[in-house]
Design a protein around this motif. Structure first.
Motif, short mmCIF file in Angstrom:
data_model
loop_
_atom_site.label_atom_id
_atom_site.label_comp_id
_atom_site.label_asym_id
_atom_site.label_seq_id
_atom_site.Cartn_x
_atom_site.Cartn_y
_atom_site.Cartn_z
N VAL A 162 0.81 -1.23 0.00
CA VAL A 162 0.00 0.00 0.00
C VAL A 162 0.84 1.27 0.00
CG1 VAL A 162 -2.20 -0.76 0.93
CG2 VAL A 162 -0.32 -0.32 2.50
N ASN A 163 2.01 1.23 0.56
CA ASN A 163 2.93 2.37 0.48
C ASN A 163 4.34 1.89 0.84
OD1 ASN A 163 3.09 2.51 3.41
ND2 ASN A 163 1.09 3.52 3.33
N GLY A 164 5.28 2.80 0.73
CA GLY A 164 6.67 2.43 1.00
C GLY A 164 6.91 2.16 2.48
N THR A 165 6.21 2.89 3.33
CA THR A 165 6.37 2.68 4.77
C THR A 165 5.95 1.26 5.15
OG1 THR A 165 5.74 5.00 5.02
CG2 THR A 165 5.88 3.71 7.03
N PHE A 222 19.41 11.84 8.50
CA PHE A 222 19.11 12.68 7.34
C PHE A 222 18.26 11.84 6.39
CE2 PHE A 222 19.91 14.80 3.34
CZ PHE A 222 20.21 16.11 3.65
N THR A 223 16.98 11.71 6.69
CA THR A 223 16.07 10.92 5.86
C THR A 223 14.64 11.33 6.17
OG1 THR A 223 15.29 8.67 5.31
CG2 THR A 223 16.05 8.99 7.55
N PHE A 224 13.71 10.88 5.33
CA PHE A 224 12.30 11.11 5.61
C PHE A 224 11.92 10.29 6.84
CE2 PHE A 224 7.74 10.06 4.55
CZ PHE A 224 7.25 11.30 4.86
N VAL A 225 10.98 10.79 7.62
CA VAL A 225 10.64 10.20 8.92
C VAL A 225 10.19 8.74 8.82
CG1 VAL A 225 8.21 10.96 8.91
CG2 VAL A 225 9.45 10.76 11.08
N ALA A 226 9.68 8.33 7.65
CA ALA A 226 9.17 6.96 7.51
C ALA A 226 10.24 5.91 7.78
CB ALA A 226 8.60 6.76 6.11
N THR A 227 11.50 6.21 7.47
CA THR A 227 12.57 5.23 7.70
C THR A 227 12.60 4.84 9.18
OG1 THR A 227 13.83 6.46 6.02
CG2 THR A 227 15.02 4.75 7.23
N ALA A 228 12.51 5.83 10.04
CA ALA A 228 12.52 5.55 11.49
C ALA A 228 11.17 5.05 11.98
CB ALA A 228 12.91 6.82 12.25
N CYS A 274 20.13 1.19 5.18
CA CYS A 274 20.71 2.37 4.51
C CYS A 274 19.66 3.00 3.60
CB CYS A 274 21.98 1.99 3.75
SG CYS A 274 21.67 1.01 2.28
N MET A 275 19.90 4.23 3.20
CA MET A 275 18.93 4.97 2.40
C MET A 275 19.67 5.64 1.24
SD MET A 275 16.95 7.74 1.60
CE MET A 275 17.10 9.26 2.53
N HIS A 276 19.09 5.58 0.06
CA HIS A 276 19.71 6.19 -1.12
C HIS A 276 19.11 7.59 -1.30
CE1 HIS A 276 21.41 2.28 -1.76
NE2 HIS A 276 20.24 1.72 -1.94
N GLU A 281 17.90 -2.09 2.55
CA GLU A 281 17.93 -0.86 1.75
C GLU A 281 16.57 -0.17 1.71
OE1 GLU A 281 20.21 -1.11 -2.01
OE2 GLU A 281 20.74 -3.14 -1.41
N ASP A 282 16.56 1.09 2.12
CA ASP A 282 15.40 1.95 1.91
C ASP A 282 15.66 2.68 0.59
OD1 ASP A 282 13.48 3.88 1.76
OD2 ASP A 282 13.68 4.57 3.84
N GLY A 283 15.12 2.11 -0.47
CA GLY A 283 15.31 2.70 -1.80
C GLY A 283 14.05 3.42 -2.26
N ILE A 331 10.74 0.18 -1.96
CA ILE A 331 10.60 1.39 -2.78
C ILE A 331 9.23 2.01 -2.53
CG2 ILE A 331 12.25 1.09 -4.66
CD1 ILE A 331 10.31 -0.43 -6.22
N SER A 332 9.07 3.24 -2.97
CA SER A 332 7.81 3.96 -2.77
C SER A 332 7.27 4.44 -4.12
CB SER A 332 8.03 5.17 -1.87
OG SER A 332 6.91 6.04 -1.92
N PHE A 333 5.96 4.36 -4.27
CA PHE A 333 5.28 4.93 -5.44
C PHE A 333 4.33 6.04 -5.02
CE2 PHE A 333 6.24 0.48 -6.60
CZ PHE A 333 7.11 0.73 -7.65
N ASN A 334 4.70 6.74 -3.96
CA ASN A 334 3.93 7.90 -3.53
C ASN A 334 3.87 8.93 -4.68
OD1 ASN A 334 2.57 9.58 -1.70
ND2 ASN A 334 4.46 10.66 -1.23
N GLY A 335 2.90 9.82 -4.63
CA GLY A 335 2.69 10.77 -5.73
C GLY A 335 3.87 11.67 -6.03
C1 LIG Z 1 13.47 7.68 2.31
C2 LIG Z 1 12.02 7.33 2.35
N1 LIG Z 1 11.63 6.25 3.03
C3 LIG Z 1 10.34 5.89 3.08
C4 LIG Z 1 9.37 6.61 2.44
C5 LIG Z 1 7.95 6.19 2.63
O1 LIG Z 1 7.25 5.93 1.47
P1 LIG Z 1 5.67 6.15 1.45
O2 LIG Z 1 5.39 7.60 1.46
O3 LIG Z 1 5.25 5.48 0.16
O4 LIG Z 1 5.11 5.44 2.64
C6 LIG Z 1 9.74 7.76 1.69
C7 LIG Z 1 8.81 8.61 0.92
O5 LIG Z 1 7.73 8.88 1.02
C8 LIG Z 1 11.10 8.13 1.67
O6 LIG Z 1 11.49 9.22 1.00
#
Ligand SMILES: Cc1ncc(COP(=O)(O)O)c(C=O)c1O
Length: 384
Positions: free
Chosen positions: A70-73, A96-102, A158-160, A184-186, A208-212
């Motif tokens: 349903v989403n990358g998270t 240094f990443t989007f909060v979803a990684t944590a 890790c995150m790209h 890998e958080d790609g 991976i994420s397919f968010n908008g």
């Molecule tokens: C580094 C990173 N991890 C995780 C996510 C989470 O993906 P999603 O928004 O599809 O849940 C995103 C982007 O949204 C992201 O940039």
């Protein structure tokens, strides 16, 4: 002061006001696939588009298995759960990443630990990772344990960053030395290559994420990529409510998640996948043009790392200091351009303030200086 840059951006997106940081490119093909999906009535958790979309992702990334979510998270949470990340464990990430990684780590009941990035690729630094492990863990019968918290250090996720691959060979060597999984958080890196190979082949799996706002979108969506058949089967099972296959009974053999990507989102994704190479080529061209335009401007363009091909999901510049950064953001806003500073570093957020961490000097310095620039593929790609 930044007139040439602003004028360049406005020329790329003449029909947009304000100019978005990143917007999706959607056209007739997307409408057609969505209409066909609606006519079929398969708009929810089963349908033929899902398998076709997953196959398309495998072909694009050279992975044997893709599990759409349903989403990358959700992909991250599912992957972490299958990697044994639980309430007694720690996972190393960059701040240094989007909060979803944590967040995905916390959803498993586990604890993020923050290690610094390197300035060259904005990814976690292999040397600092090794130093943190040397200083903080001991390996007891193959299990990596934090000497202070007494918790298992299960993985480094890790995150790209912005699509720029991290230094995967070095990260993998460090992780193997200490018996820690590399994951890998790609989310941002679909289409990015490290030493000629698509990212996602060094870690046990990649999300991976397919968010908008990503390079292609399914509205909301994500995927887990793996080359391991039994792992992929377990991921599919756990992400599909752990339903046991049976001709008529509805039964479940463990606590599963409902993380399946709906078929209607997969239909949109199939159309987007057909455009992927054109979008990628355009984004790489845009990055080259930004680089040229910024020569002599006093702003440092963030280039793809050596031996890598980045998808340049978000272009970025480094300003001289925070004062220049704020000036750039201010003037860009006045010109109706959506420029964006780096994310607030995760160890500064209230829910992660108390997490363990190493020295984060580079992340702090980069966060003060970095600005993301509008990076959508240009409208002409729709005619390709
Ligand atoms: C580094 C990173 N991890 C995780 C996510 C989470 O993906 P999603 O928004 O599809 O849940 C995103 C982007 O949204 C992201 O940039």
């Amino acid at each position: 002061m930044f007139d040439d840059l602003f004028e360049f951006i406005q020329r790329q997106y003449p029909a947009e006001a304000p100019v978005a940081l990143h917007r999706p490119l959607l056209g007739e093909l997307e409408k057609q696939y969505l209409a066909e999906c609606i006519d079929s009535t398969f708009v929810s958790s089963v349908g033929p588009d899902i398998a076709e979309f997953e196959q398309g992702i495998c072909e694009l990334t050279d992975h044997r298995y893709a599990i759409a979510t349903v989403n990358g998270t959700a992909a991250l949470q599912l992957g972490l759960t299958l990697s044994g990340v639980d309430a007694g464990s720690e996972v190393i990430i960059q701040p240094f990443t989007f909060v979803a990684t944590a967040n995905a780590i916390r959803y498993c009941g586990a604890n993020p630990v923050f290690v610094d990035i390197e300035s060259r690729n904005l990814g976690i630094c292999p040397q600092k990772l090794r130093q943190w492990l040397l200083d903080n863990v001991e390996v007891q019968q193959g299990v990596c344990v934090n000497k202070t918290s007494n918790r298992r250090v299960v993985a480094c996720l890790c995150m790209h960053t912005f699509g720029h691959p991290s230094r995967m060979d070095e990260l993998l060597a460090v992780c193997q030395e200490f018996g820690v999984l590399l994951l890998e958080d790609g989310a941002e890196a679909l289409g990015s290559r490290y030493r000629g190979e698509h990212v996602g082949h060094h870690g046990d799996w990649m999300a991976i994420s397919f968010n908008g706002n990503k390079i292609i979108t399914t509205g909301g969506g994500g995927a887990l990529l793996s080359n391991d058949e039994s792992w992929a089967q377990r991921a599919k099972h756990l992400g599909s409510t752990a339903k046991t296959p049976h001709p008529w009974e509805t039964s479940h053999d463990q606590l599963g998640f409902n993380f399946r990507l709906p078929n209607i989102n997969a239909a949109l994704g199939r159309a987007q996948l057909q455009r992927f190479q054109a979008i990628l080529a355009d984004k790489r061209q845009l990055a080259r043009q930004y680089q040229q335009c910024l020569q002599g401007s006093g702003l440092e363009f963030v280039l793809e790392p050596d031996a890598c091909e980045s998808n340049y999901w978000l272009n970025a510049v480094l300003c001289r200091d925070q004062k220049q950064r704020d000036h750039l953001l201010q003037l860009g806003g006045e010109q109706q351009l959506q420029l964006r500073p780096a994310w607030t570093l995760l160890h500064r957020l209230p829910m992660y303030r108390d997490c363990l961490r190493g020295d984060l000097a580079t992340a702090e310095a980069m966060a003060m200086r970095l600005v993301n620039l509008p990076s959508s593929a240009r409208a002409g790609v729709l005619d390709a």
